[in-house]
Design an enzyme around this catalytic site. Structure first.
Site, PDB file in Angstrom:
ATOM      1  N   GLY A  73       0.821  -1.205   0.000  1.00  0.00           N
ATOM      2  CA  GLY A  73       0.000   0.000   0.000  1.00  0.00           C
ATOM      3  C   GLY A  73       0.858   1.260   0.000  1.00  0.00           C
ATOM      4  O   GLY A  73       0.534   2.254  -0.658  1.00  0.00           O
ATOM      5  N   THR A  74       1.952   1.221   0.726  1.00  0.00           N
ATOM      6  CA  THR A  74       2.862   2.366   0.796  1.00  0.00           C
ATOM      7  C   THR A  74       3.388   2.719  -0.592  1.00  0.00           C
ATOM      8  O   THR A  74       3.433   3.895  -0.977  1.00  0.00           O
ATOM      9  CB  THR A  74       4.049   2.031   1.734  1.00  0.00           C
ATOM     10  N   ASN A 153      -7.045   4.603   9.422  1.00  0.00           N
ATOM     11  CA  ASN A 153      -6.522   3.377  10.042  1.00  0.00           C
ATOM     12  C   ASN A 153      -6.512   3.427  11.566  1.00  0.00           C
ATOM     13  O   ASN A 153      -6.506   2.396  12.216  1.00  0.00           O
ATOM     14  CB  ASN A 153      -5.116   3.078   9.525  1.00  0.00           C
ATOM     15  N   GLN A 181      -7.524   0.559   4.205  1.00  0.00           N
ATOM     16  CA  GLN A 181      -8.369   0.029   5.284  1.00  0.00           C
ATOM     17  C   GLN A 181      -9.785  -0.295   4.820  1.00  0.00           C
ATOM     18  O   GLN A 181     -10.435  -1.165   5.389  1.00  0.00           O
ATOM     19  CB  GLN A 181      -8.451   1.045   6.440  1.00  0.00           C
ATOM     20  N   SER A 201      -3.976  -2.869  -0.268  1.00  0.00           N
ATOM     21  CA  SER A 201      -2.880  -3.737   0.174  1.00  0.00           C
ATOM     22  C   SER A 201      -3.427  -5.075   0.643  1.00  0.00           C
ATOM     23  O   SER A 201      -4.423  -5.133   1.363  1.00  0.00           O
ATOM     24  CB  SER A 201      -2.121  -3.048   1.306  1.00  0.00           C
ATOM     25  N   HIS A 203      -2.238  -7.501   2.725  1.00  0.00           N
ATOM     26  CA  HIS A 203      -2.115  -8.027   4.098  1.00  0.00           C
ATOM     27  C   HIS A 203      -3.093  -7.407   5.082  1.00  0.00           C
ATOM     28  O   HIS A 203      -3.180  -7.837   6.229  1.00  0.00           O
ATOM     29  CB  HIS A 203      -0.665  -7.903   4.597  1.00  0.00           C
ATOM     30  N   THR A 239       9.775  -8.515 -12.013  1.00  0.00           N
ATOM     31  CA  THR A 239       9.059  -9.779 -12.206  1.00  0.00           C
ATOM     32  C   THR A 239       7.868  -9.860 -11.267  1.00  0.00           C
ATOM     33  O   THR A 239       7.995  -9.599 -10.068  1.00  0.00           O
ATOM     34  CB  THR A 239      10.026 -10.963 -11.976  1.00  0.00           C
ATOM     35  N   CYS A 327       5.694   5.068  18.940  1.00  0.00           N
ATOM     36  CA  CYS A 327       6.943   5.259  19.673  1.00  0.00           C
ATOM     37  C   CYS A 327       8.091   5.332  18.683  1.00  0.00           C
ATOM     38  O   CYS A 327       8.511   4.330  18.141  1.00  0.00           O
ATOM     39  CB  CYS A 327       7.141   4.099  20.628  1.00  0.00           C
TER      40      CYS A 327
HETATM   41  C1  PLP Z   1      -1.347  -0.206   6.333  1.00  0.00           C
HETATM   42  C2  PLP Z   1      -1.712   1.032   5.628  1.00  0.00           C
HETATM   43  C3  PLP Z   1      -0.908   1.529   4.589  1.00  0.00           C
HETATM   44  C4  PLP Z   1       0.380   0.875   4.196  1.00  0.00           C
HETATM   45  O1  PLP Z   1       0.176  -0.357   3.557  1.00  0.00           O
HETATM   46  P1  PLP Z   1       1.410  -1.386   3.467  1.00  0.00           P
HETATM   47  O2  PLP Z   1       0.941  -2.439   2.532  1.00  0.00           O
HETATM   48  O3  PLP Z   1       1.630  -1.899   4.852  1.00  0.00           O
HETATM   49  O4  PLP Z   1       2.560  -0.628   2.951  1.00  0.00           O
HETATM   50  C5  PLP Z   1      -1.308   2.682   3.955  1.00  0.00           C
HETATM   51  N1  PLP Z   1      -2.434   3.316   4.293  1.00  0.00           N
HETATM   52  C6  PLP Z   1      -3.251   2.866   5.270  1.00  0.00           C
HETATM   53  C7  PLP Z   1      -4.512   3.594   5.575  1.00  0.00           C
HETATM   54  C8  PLP Z   1      -2.916   1.709   5.970  1.00  0.00           C
HETATM   55  O5  PLP Z   1      -3.705   1.282   6.947  1.00  0.00           O
END
Ligand code: PLP
Length: 396
Positions: A73-74, A153, A181, A201, A203, A239, A327
């Protein structure tokens, strides 16, 4: 204590579903061909890639060729924002976003500011909602992009995406949404909502880590993010992660198929959790909008205590949760999201996010609330702030 782990941090990451792992396995073992190769051994990989893309096109209501697979997602957030700033530099250099975005958006915008891009960070109200009038008023002739997250999030607030899309369209400004999210939890139609770019994303919806997607509407000028081979229409070389992409597609279709039933169940449990916490723990509050909220999100603040101490004690009781404060390098900064909704520092510090999954049970949540009551009381008993408060309170 011999209890099984209670995982309530599903906004951070999720467990992969068994069906997802099973769908992925063949592409890591027998069918390991490179999707770009010409021989027939690579056919299954090629086919799986095309089929996965079609799954997402179906979910979002777009064309397959508008789906680009990424590493996370990043990456999708970085790509959408940086590439737009570059490709549309001739038209303008102003971007509108909000103060409550994920750092993948915020830090990207801050980096662009150093390169001369102007960024407006919109305020949100006490529930985390963007004000549509303020958004529209922030649009300048030089505005090229609006980037507003679909759902937050930390506090779970769902933004008025359709209305934002309509404003963007009316003014001829591109609209990107970080839907990491919301994807799989909320129905999304890129056409009805006038979304030009969208990040998701795997995961976060019971898929594998290390794979994401960026939807980019046909006609949007976009620069290649990774230069190299011809993968992803030459825009994101490298790839293809076939197993990951297959797992992502499986997770996404399961999430959408089971959505109604899952959301109903999660909401019911979440509301039970919220009402017990607010009723049984004094000086507690719920952060985020009550109605416009992700079904699995609960975010609380408890006055007079430190979020981090709460997390450590919850961990000892076998409970995985998250606090509003990140943190970083030894210094405890309260969450930018909680500050943006107007919480004072000391209240933002005592925050706790609990995010459910479809495996969460009522028994687990009841146990968590029982632990939490004790933990909060124990921490308050040691807190000089609480002592002061009680003294003043008793004088009045
Ligand atoms: C987790 C998250 C991301 C980042 O996604 P990754 O796949 O972990 O890089 C971006 N935006 C929101 C709102 C998220 O909750």
């Amino acid at each position: 204590m011999d209890r099984k782990l209670i995982y309530l941090d599903n906004a951070a990451t999720t467990k992969m579903r068994k069906e997802v792992v099973e769908a992925m396995l063949p592409y890591m073992t027998e069918m390991y061909g490179n999707a770009s190769s010409v021989y027939s051994f690579s056919e299954p990989a090629k086919k799986a890639l095309a089929e996965s893309r079609a799954v997402f096109a179906g979910i979002l209501g777009c064309e397959s060729r508008e789906i680009y697979f990424t590493g996370c997602g990043t990456e999708s957030d970085n790509w959408a924002i940086k590439a737009t700033a570059e490709a549309y530099a001739g038209r303008g250099n102003h971007i509108i976003t909000t103060k409550i975005e994920h750092h993948a958006v915020l830090h990207t915008c801050q980096w662009l500011e150093k390169k001369g891009v102007e960024v407006t960070y919109l305020d949100v109200d006490e529930n985390g909602l963007v004000d549509l009038k303020e958004l529209e008023a922030a649009i300048r002739p030089s505005t090229i992009l609006i980037s507003v997250m679909f759902a937050n999030n930390e506090i779970g607030t769902i933004e008025p995406i359709k209305e934002i899309g309509a404003i963007a369209k009316k003014h001829g400004v591109l609209f990107h949404t970080d839907a990491v999210q919301a994807f799989g939890q909320v129905p999304i139609s890129v056409d009805e909502m006038n979304i030009d770019m969208l990040s998701a994303s795997a995961h976060k919806l019971n898929g594998p880590k290390g794979v994401g997607l960026c939807y980019i509407r046909q006609g949007v000028k976009i620069r290649s993010f990774l230069h190299g081979g011809a993968q992803e229409r030459k825009r994101r070389a490298g790839t293809e992660n076939i197993a990951g992409i297959v797992g992502f597609a499986k997770a996404a279709s399961l999430a959408c198929q089971t959505r109604e039933e899952r959301v109903r169940k999660e909401k019911e449990l979440r509301d039970h959790l919220i009402s017990r916490v607010l009723n049984e723990i004094p000086y507690s509050r719920l952060n985020g909008d009550k109605e416009k909220r992700l079904p699995a999100n609960a975010n609380f603040s408890f006055r007079f205590i430190e979020g981090e101490s709460m997390l450590i004690k919850l961990d000892k009781a076998g409970i995985c949760a998250s606090s509003g404060s990140a943190c970083t390098s030894g210094s405890l900064d309260p969450s930018h999201v909680l500050l943006a909704i107007g919480l004072p520092h000391e209240i933002a510090h005592g925050s706790l996010r609990l995010t459910l999954s479809d495996e969460t049970t009522k028994e687990e949540l009841d146990y968590v609330v029982d632990c939490l009551k004790e933990i909060v009381q124990h921490l308050r008993d040691m807190s000089p702030l609480y002592e002061d408060f009680l003294k003043k309170h008793n004088q009045n």
